[in-house]
Design a protein around this motif. Structure first.
Motif, PDB file in Angstrom:
ATOM      1  N   SER A   1      30.960  67.631  16.380  1.00  0.00           N
ATOM      2  CA  SER A   1      29.707  67.339  16.703  1.00  0.00           C
ATOM      3  C   SER A   1      29.493  65.920  16.308  1.00  0.00           C
ATOM      4  CB  SER A   1      28.574  68.138  16.177  1.00  0.00           C
ATOM      5  OG  SER A   1      28.834  69.558  16.516  1.00  0.00           O
ATOM      6  N   MET A   2      29.644  65.352  15.130  1.00  0.00           N
ATOM      7  CA  MET A   2      29.341  64.101  14.746  1.00  0.00           C
ATOM      8  C   MET A   2      30.037  63.038  15.824  1.00  0.00           C
ATOM      9  SD  MET A   2      29.932  61.814  11.654  1.00  0.00           S
ATOM     10  CE  MET A   2      31.668  61.748  11.809  1.00  0.00           C
ATOM     11  N   ILE A   3      31.332  63.242  16.077  1.00  0.00           N
ATOM     12  CA  ILE A   3      32.260  62.617  17.005  1.00  0.00           C
ATOM     13  C   ILE A   3      31.495  62.502  18.357  1.00  0.00           C
ATOM     14  CG2 ILE A   3      34.393  62.302  17.948  1.00  0.00           C
ATOM     15  CD1 ILE A   3      35.699  63.334  15.286  1.00  0.00           C
ATOM     16  N   LEU A   4      31.105  63.570  18.776  1.00  0.00           N
ATOM     17  CA  LEU A   4      30.602  63.535  20.129  1.00  0.00           C
ATOM     18  C   LEU A   4      29.263  62.984  20.258  1.00  0.00           C
ATOM     19  CD1 LEU A   4      31.982  67.187  21.189  1.00  0.00           C
ATOM     20  CD2 LEU A   4      32.611  65.123  22.076  1.00  0.00           C
ATOM     21  N   VAL A   5      28.409  63.187  19.110  1.00  0.00           N
ATOM     22  CA  VAL A   5      27.086  62.368  19.158  1.00  0.00           C
ATOM     23  C   VAL A   5      27.265  60.797  19.306  1.00  0.00           C
ATOM     24  CG1 VAL A   5      25.261  61.910  17.558  1.00  0.00           C
ATOM     25  CG2 VAL A   5      25.984  64.139  17.921  1.00  0.00           C
ATOM     26  N   TRP A   6      28.347  60.327  18.580  1.00  0.00           N
ATOM     27  CA  TRP A   6      28.640  58.768  18.639  1.00  0.00           C
ATOM     28  C   TRP A   6      29.213  58.684  19.991  1.00  0.00           C
ATOM     29  CZ3 TRP A   6      27.576  54.650  15.637  1.00  0.00           C
ATOM     30  CH2 TRP A   6      27.457  54.938  14.328  1.00  0.00           C
ATOM     31  N   ILE A   7      30.203  59.384  20.550  1.00  0.00           N
ATOM     32  CA  ILE A   7      30.513  58.857  21.777  1.00  0.00           C
ATOM     33  C   ILE A   7      29.461  58.990  22.840  1.00  0.00           C
ATOM     34  CG2 ILE A   7      32.067  59.552  23.732  1.00  0.00           C
ATOM     35  CD1 ILE A   7      34.057  60.718  21.696  1.00  0.00           C
ATOM     36  N   PHE A   8      28.541  60.031  22.970  1.00  0.00           N
ATOM     37  CA  PHE A   8      27.832  60.139  23.847  1.00  0.00           C
ATOM     38  C   PHE A   8      26.670  58.965  23.319  1.00  0.00           C
ATOM     39  CE2 PHE A   8      28.573  64.798  24.374  1.00  0.00           C
ATOM     40  CZ  PHE A   8      29.255  64.563  25.779  1.00  0.00           C
ATOM     41  N   GLY A   9      26.337  58.883  22.405  1.00  0.00           N
ATOM     42  CA  GLY A   9      25.304  57.871  22.070  1.00  0.00           C
ATOM     43  C   GLY A   9      25.590  56.325  22.350  1.00  0.00           C
ATOM     44  N   ILE A  10      26.885  56.031  22.105  1.00  0.00           N
ATOM     45  CA  ILE A  10      27.617  54.852  22.452  1.00  0.00           C
ATOM     46  C   ILE A  10      27.568  54.704  23.989  1.00  0.00           C
ATOM     47  CG2 ILE A  10      29.577  53.124  22.481  1.00  0.00           C
ATOM     48  CD1 ILE A  10      30.049  54.294  19.434  1.00  0.00           C
ATOM     49  N   THR A  11      27.801  55.484  24.673  1.00  0.00           N
ATOM     50  CA  THR A  11      27.762  55.582  26.239  1.00  0.00           C
ATOM     51  C   THR A  11      26.310  55.387  26.695  1.00  0.00           C
ATOM     52  OG1 THR A  11      29.509  57.224  26.287  1.00  0.00           O
ATOM     53  CG2 THR A  11      28.617  56.661  28.381  1.00  0.00           C
ATOM     54  N   LEU A  12      25.375  56.175  26.231  1.00  0.00           N
ATOM     55  CA  LEU A  12      24.106  55.771  26.627  1.00  0.00           C
ATOM     56  C   LEU A  12      23.569  54.606  26.474  1.00  0.00           C
ATOM     57  CD1 LEU A  12      22.312  59.085  25.287  1.00  0.00           C
ATOM     58  CD2 LEU A  12      22.725  58.693  27.763  1.00  0.00           C
ATOM     59  N   ALA A  13      23.761  54.010  25.373  1.00  0.00           N
ATOM     60  CA  ALA A  13      23.403  52.535  24.933  1.00  0.00           C
ATOM     61  C   ALA A  13      23.763  51.535  25.844  1.00  0.00           C
ATOM     62  CB  ALA A  13      23.720  52.022  23.342  1.00  0.00           C
ATOM     63  N   THR A  14      25.224  51.909  26.271  1.00  0.00           N
ATOM     64  CA  THR A  14      25.974  50.905  27.309  1.00  0.00           C
ATOM     65  C   THR A  14      25.457  51.098  28.754  1.00  0.00           C
ATOM     66  OG1 THR A  14      27.781  51.159  25.973  1.00  0.00           O
ATOM     67  CG2 THR A  14      28.309  50.077  27.943  1.00  0.00           C
ATOM     68  N   ILE A  15      25.377  52.384  29.128  1.00  0.00           N
ATOM     69  CA  ILE A  15      24.890  52.656  30.664  1.00  0.00           C
ATOM     70  C   ILE A  15      23.323  51.965  30.548  1.00  0.00           C
ATOM     71  CG2 ILE A  15      24.443  54.287  32.510  1.00  0.00           C
ATOM     72  CD1 ILE A  15      26.648  55.921  31.387  1.00  0.00           C
ATOM     73  N   GLY A  16      22.489  52.401  29.679  1.00  0.00           N
ATOM     74  CA  GLY A  16      21.203  52.002  29.691  1.00  0.00           C
ATOM     75  C   GLY A  16      20.794  50.696  29.271  1.00  0.00           C
ATOM     76  N   HIS A  17      21.845  49.899  28.746  1.00  0.00           N
ATOM     77  CA  HIS A  17      21.397  48.446  28.310  1.00  0.00           C
ATOM     78  C   HIS A  17      20.475  48.319  27.184  1.00  0.00           C
ATOM     79  CE1 HIS A  17      23.925  47.122  31.826  1.00  0.00           C
ATOM     80  NE2 HIS A  17      23.019  47.798  32.514  1.00  0.00           N
ATOM     81  N   TRP A  18      20.995  49.292  26.211  1.00  0.00           N
ATOM     82  CA  TRP A  18      19.842  49.329  25.033  1.00  0.00           C
ATOM     83  C   TRP A  18      20.378  48.494  23.936  1.00  0.00           C
ATOM     84  CZ3 TRP A  18      15.052  51.038  25.907  1.00  0.00           C
ATOM     85  CH2 TRP A  18      15.121  52.280  26.886  1.00  0.00           C
ATOM     86  N   TRP A  19      21.433  47.788  24.014  1.00  0.00           N
ATOM     87  CA  TRP A  19      21.892  47.311  22.785  1.00  0.00           C
ATOM     88  C   TRP A  19      21.197  46.188  21.965  1.00  0.00           C
ATOM     89  CZ3 TRP A  19      25.243  50.078  19.981  1.00  0.00           C
ATOM     90  CH2 TRP A  19      26.255  50.899  20.853  1.00  0.00           C
ATOM     91  N   ALA A  20      20.347  45.545  22.739  1.00  0.00           N
ATOM     92  CA  ALA A  20      19.652  44.524  22.192  1.00  0.00           C
ATOM     93  C   ALA A  20      18.337  45.086  21.774  1.00  0.00           C
ATOM     94  CB  ALA A  20      19.314  43.406  23.285  1.00  0.00           C
TER      95      ALA A  20
END
Ligand code: HEM
Length: 152
Positions: free
Chosen positions: A70-89
């Motif tokens: 679950s931790m690994i999937l939270v990280w993968i999905f979270g990083i994907t959301l941050a990238t698609i949603g342009h949230w990194w900044a």
């Protein structure tokens, strides 16, 4: 001519990934909540007893089947959301990531602690374990405020 635009496909994908993210957040945090509680019960039984062996097995399964995947999937999905949603900044995401890194460290510590218990060591008192059990609750409250309110 298509019935949908690329934009709406991306938006739907984003929402599905967000749903997956939250589902595995729940599984991960539920496991982080219950594992130290298992350790408290484990420490209360006689070393080498049949009951202790059952706790070692329950703990190992919880970690291997639910908590770590679950931790690994939270990280993968979270990083994907941050990238698609342009949230990194975004400030809230940076702060959230610091807390999630801390939570991942807590996860690693609890895995190490379980391995020590299985070797017959009992480094922490039951009270210390109960106190440490507050960590995921506090982290979850802070993270949810950051991600929903986005105060900065
Ligand atoms: C592992 C690293 C993580 C990253 C990179 C990450 C990133 C993100 C991003 C970019 C969003 C989308 C925000 C939006 O669309 O408004 C999101 C949503 C969310 N995250 Fe995470 N996250 C991570 C871990 C966590 C953890 C550990 C929790 C809870 C303890 C959590 C709880 C949530 C919740 C509840 C939402 C839904 C918010 C909403 O729909 O408004 N995330 N996450």
């Amino acid at each position: 001519m298509t019935a949908f635009s690329l934009g709406s496909v991306l938006e739907m994908t984003y929402l599905w990934i967000k749903a997956g993210h939250v589902i595995f957040v729940i599984f991960w945090i539920a496991a982080l909540f219950i594992l130290p509680r298992y350790y408290v019960y484990h420490q209360e039984c006689a070393p080498g007893s049949a009951e202790e062996k059952r706790w070692i097995d329950r703990e190992r399964k919880l970690r291997a089947i639910i908590m770590t995947p679950s931790m690994i999937l939270v990280w993968i999905f979270g990083i994907t959301l941050a990238t698609i949603g342009h949230w990194w900044a975004a400030g809230w995401l940076g702060t959230k990531l610091l807390i999630v890194l801390g939570l991942s460290g807590y996860h690693g510590y609890m895995i190490g602690y379980g391995k020590k218990l299985a070797r017959g060591e009992r480094p922490l008192s039951g009270t210390a374990l109960r106190l440490m059990n507050e960590v995921p609750g506090i982290a979850t409250a802070l993270i949810v405020v950051l991600v929903i309110v986005k105060p900065f």
